[in-house]
Structure formats: structure tokens, C-alpha cells
Design an enzyme around this catalytic site. Structure first.
Site, PDB file in Angstrom:
ATOM      1  CB  THR A   1      -5.754  -6.830   0.482  1.00 39.88           C
ATOM      2  OG1 THR A   1      -6.711  -7.209   1.473  1.00 39.88           O
ATOM      3  CG2 THR A   1      -6.476  -6.397  -0.791  1.00 39.88           C
TER       4      THR A   1
ATOM      5  CD  GLU B   1      -9.840  -2.016  11.183  1.00 40.08           C
ATOM      6  OE1 GLU B   1      -9.483  -1.490  12.246  1.00 40.08           O
ATOM      7  OE2 GLU B   1      -9.470  -1.601  10.066  1.00 40.08           O
TER       8      GLU B   1
ATOM      9  CE  LYS C   1      -9.774  -7.563   1.617  1.00 42.26           C
ATOM     10  NZ  LYS C   1     -10.627  -7.520   2.811  1.00 42.26           N
TER      11      LYS C   1
ATOM     12  CE1 TYR D   1     -28.452   3.447   8.882  1.00 42.22           C
ATOM     13  CE2 TYR D   1     -27.358   1.589   7.830  1.00 42.22           C
ATOM     14  CZ  TYR D   1     -28.357   2.084   8.646  1.00 42.22           C
ATOM     15  OH  TYR D   1     -29.262   1.215   9.222  1.00 42.22           O
TER      16      TYR D   1
ATOM     17  CB  CYS E   1      -9.873  -2.502   3.720  1.00 45.05           C
ATOM     18  SG  CYS E   1      -9.190  -3.762   4.825  1.00 45.05           S
TER      19      CYS E   1
ATOM     20  CE  LYS F   1      -4.145  -1.908   2.191  1.00 46.13           C
ATOM     21  NZ  LYS F   1      -4.368  -3.112   1.372  1.00 46.13           N
TER      22      LYS F   1
ATOM     23  NE  ARG G   1      -4.650   0.997   9.457  1.00 43.49           N
ATOM     24  CZ  ARG G   1      -4.433  -0.309   9.387  1.00 43.49           C
ATOM     25  NH1 ARG G   1      -3.465  -0.775   8.620  1.00 43.49           N
ATOM     26  NH2 ARG G   1      -5.184  -1.153  10.072  1.00 43.49           N
TER      27      ARG G   1
END
Length: 424
Positions: free
Chosen positions: A107, A139, A191, A238, A247, A250, A315
Site C-alpha cells: 500500500t 486478515e 486502496k 458493529y 492497514c 497506517k 499491530r
């Protein structure tokens, strides 16, 4: 990416400068946890289609397509650090001897493909093409997402490169055409725009949840009411303790930085980040409100450390922030996560002696003053509440994912604190 390409018959060479990591992968050890990946990984190593090396020149010698899947961590100012990508691009320019298609898989900010092209061209005597191919894998679901993609986005100004990428992705797009070709900068922006939209939905719902608590509404009911509108849908609405992972945090920072560099104040994106940072402290604030500012002598059991279920990734996990806030006030923590405890011990909570790790969810409860749920792993979804009540010092549950709303556990004598609904 490498494993899934190998699964469809391609010969894939994965290159890394970390000799220890490469040696482990050569021995069939996967450095990350991702469901279903291990079977494909082992099968393609045995078939000889998936190999690993630290030798860049040897690794790319016969390659037609080279993917740059390098880290782009945020710098101090929030911008994406491109030093790894540009460093490799420079090296590629020195060693390429025939035409290559170079693919930015990481990315990266808009305009990176141009910089990669410049870095290679400054050192190369052969022709090449640069492609932007952003990834949209979740993920915990990455294998399925790769094999059955919603879309494959390709950005390039080269007809040859477009055709090569279309051939490469053809096995994954046979049932329905999901191959989308566009200019390079639009692909790079796609992205960031996708992640910003999803992060916005999360922060929006958390903002609504916090207002619900103030006015006496129940966000669980509100979610049902708005999600039934097909223009909105139920995905990513939710309420919880905020987003984390590799992702969203960052990329939101990087997108803000890109906008600022072009003299644009991205007010909405800034607000998304602010709301999320604040949301990570919601559960710890509820604990302090219930037990007091001084938590000395108190023990809290934590279910879940990963930023989401299905991964060992910690992370920017909300669990890091919650645990540190509680420890700062004198509390001790007992924690359990099905996959992320080694990551916690060795990296993200390393050196915090007040945290004890146990090997089952119910061991967390021993001598604990309350249970705190932070990651909605399946094994946490329908627990034995009698067991929980018998083990806890006091029957108190802080639910950071609103998993137990339907169980009506207040009737069983629990103090139940969730997101977006005032506690009785």
C-alpha cells in the site's frame, strides 16, 4: 500472495533479506498465522513451485513478474516510509538484464509508481513496466479472498503489462470478471479510498454508540435499524473498541499526509482517526468508572489480544491500549488469546511484568475482579456464564464487542458493561 499464485501452477520465488525467516520457510514454517494457508504452503513447497531465497539477483533472474511486497511503515509525520520499496527498486535496476513487469503490491501513496519507475530507470539498461496492484485481503480470510476476489485492480499505462497481469489473475477471475484496469494513480488511490471508507464506517458507528449511551438508546437496536437499509448494509457497523491492524491506522495517517502535501485539509479523515483513538480508551474508562482511579490490588482477565479474530496480528490492537491504561493505574492482568500471546510476550507487551498469560479462557478468571472481552474469537462467543460467575471475585463483564447482548446476563446477576448502551 506467493502461495496462492503457486497453487494455480506458477513458479514463485519469495525473496527476503532476513536469513532466519527464509530458513524457517524453507523448512515449511509459516511466519504468520492465517487460516488455511498452511495446507497450500506445504503442498506447493513439496511440489517445488514455491521456493525461498535471500539472493535477489538469483531470485529475479528468470522472473517475468516481480512483486514488491515490502513494508511501508508510517514515518513520524504520518507519511508512508518508501525507503524499503525505493531501495529494492534501485537494486533491481542494477541487476535486471531483460524485460520485467514490476508490481507495487504494498500500500503506497499516489505517485509511488512514478518514483519506483525513476529509481529503476536511473540504474537500468533494459526496458520494464511498473504496475500498481493493491491488495484487498482481510486478515483471517486472506486465502479465500485471494482465491475468490471481489475485484483485482491493476493500474498501468502498458498494454503488455495489463495483458500479463490478466493472464496471471485469470484462474481467480474465471467464474466472473473481476479484473479492473485503470491508470496507475487511480489504482494507488483505490486502496486508500477503500480502507478509508471502511474505517469511516467503523468510527461512525462507534460515534453513534457513544451518543446512544448518553441519550439512553441501545446501539444494538440502532444497528439493526440502519443496517436493514441496503444502501448502508450491516458490514463494518458493529460498535466496539476501535479498529487496529496493519492497514487502517497506517493508511488513514498516510492519506491525511497525502492530502496535506497537496494543500487539502481532509477533515473527515482526520475525524475518523480522532474518533478511533478515543474509542480505544472506552473500555478502560468504563473500568475506571466502575472500580475507581486507583486499581492497585485489582486483577482483570482479558479475553483476546489480536486486533481481530483469525489472526495473530497485534499491530495497533485496542488490547494494547486497554492493558497499558489499566496497568498504569496499578492493575494486574491475566490474558488469553488463541493465537496472539507470543506476539504480545515478545513484542507488543514485552517487559510489562504485570501481565500474566494463561493457556485457556477460564484460567483467566481465577481471582479476577472482572472479565474484559476485547477480541471476538469464536470460542468466546457462547461461554459458560455459570463458570464465569463462579470464578470471578465479582460478577462483572466489560464487553468490548457487544457479544453477550442477546444473552441478557444481567438477569443472572452480572454487571454487564457494553459499547453503546448505558449499564443498568
Amino acid at each position: 500472495t506467493g502461495t496462492c499464485f503457486a497453487e494455480t501452477g506458477n513458479n514463485v520465488i519469495c525473496i527476503d533479506i532476513d536469513a532466519n525467516k527464509v530458513a524457517k520457510m524453507q523448512n515449511g514454517e509459516i511466519p504468520i498465522y492465517e487460516p488455511e494457508l498452511d495446507v497450500l504452503f506445504e503442498r506447493n513447497i513439496k511440489a517445488g513451485r514455491l521456493t525461498f531465497t535471500t539472493d535477489l539477483a538469483a531470485g529475479i533472474k528468470d522472473a517475468e513478474i516481480i512483486f514488491l511486497a515490502l513494508p511501508t511503515p508510517p514515518g513520524e509525520d504520518g507519511s508512508a516510509d518508501l525507503s524499503y520499496i525505493l531501495g529494492v527498486a534501485k537494486e533491481l535496476g542494477k541487476i535486471m538484464t531483460d524485460y520485467k513487469v514490476i508490481v507495487d503490491k504494498s500500500t503506497v501513496p499516489v505517485g509511488t509508481a512514478d518514483r519506483v519507475h525513476e529509481a529503476i530507470a536511473a540504474n537500468s539498461k533494459t526496458d520494464f513496466a511498473v504496475v500498481s496492484n493493491p491488495e484487498f485481503l482481510r486478515e483471517g480470510f486472506a486465502v479465500n479472498d485471494f482465491m475468490k476476489p471481489d475485484r483485482v485492480v491493476i493500474g498501468t499505462d502498458s498494454d503488455y503489462a495489463t495483458e500479463k497481469m490478466k493472464q496471471l489473475y485469470h484462474p481467480f477471475c474465471m467464474s466472473r470478471d473481476r479484473f479492473i484496469s485503470m491508470d496507475i494513480r487511480s489504482a494507488e488511490m483505490t486502496k486508500y479510498a477503500a480502507n478509508a471508507m471502511l474505517a469511516t464506517k467503523i468510527s461512525f458507528m462507534n460515534e453513534i454508540a457513544n451518543i446512544c449511551e448518553k441519550v439512553g438508546a441501545d446501539v444494538n437496536q440502532v444497528r439493526l435499524g440502519i443496517g436493514s437499509d441496503k444502501r448502508i448494509g450491516y458490514s463494518f457497523i458493529y460498535p466496539g473498541v476501535g479498529y487496529g491492524g496493519s492497514c487502517f491506522p497506517k493508511d488513514i495517517k498516510a492519506l491525511r499526509r497525502v492530502a496535506k502535501a497537496h494543500d487539502y485539509d481532509a477533515a473527515l479523515i482526520t475525524a475518523v482517526e480522532y474518533v478511533n483513538d478515543r474509542q480505544k480508551l472506552v473500555i478502560s474508562n468504563k473500568v475506571v468508572k466502575r472500580f475507581g482511579e486507583d486499581l492497585s490490588g485489582k486483577i482483570f482477565g482479558i479475553w483476546g489480544l489480536a486486533f481481530k479474530p483469525g489472526t495473530d496480528d497485534m499491530r495497533e490492537s485496542p488490547a494494547i491500549y486497554v492493558i497499558k491504561e489499566l496497568v498504569k493505574r496499578g492493575a494486574k492482568i491475566t490474558a488469553y488469546d488463541p493465537k496472539a500471546m507470543e506476539e504480545a510476550k515478545n513484542h507488543y507487551l514485552k517487559g510489562i511484568n504485570e501481565v500474566t498469560y494463561v493457556d485457556s479462557k477460564y484460567k483467566v478468571l481465577e481471582n479476577a475482579n472482572a472479565l474484559i472481552l476485547l477480541t471476538e474469537w469464536k470460542e468466546f462467543r457462547s461461554p459458560d456464564f455459570d463458570e464465569i460467575k463462579s470464578q470471578l471475585v465479582s460478577p462483572v463483564i466489560f464487553d468490548g464487542r457487544n457479544q453477550y447482548n442477546a444473552f441478557n446476563i444481567e438477569k443472572d446477576g452480572f454487571e454487564y458493561f457494553q459499547i453503546g448502551k448505558a449499564s443498568i
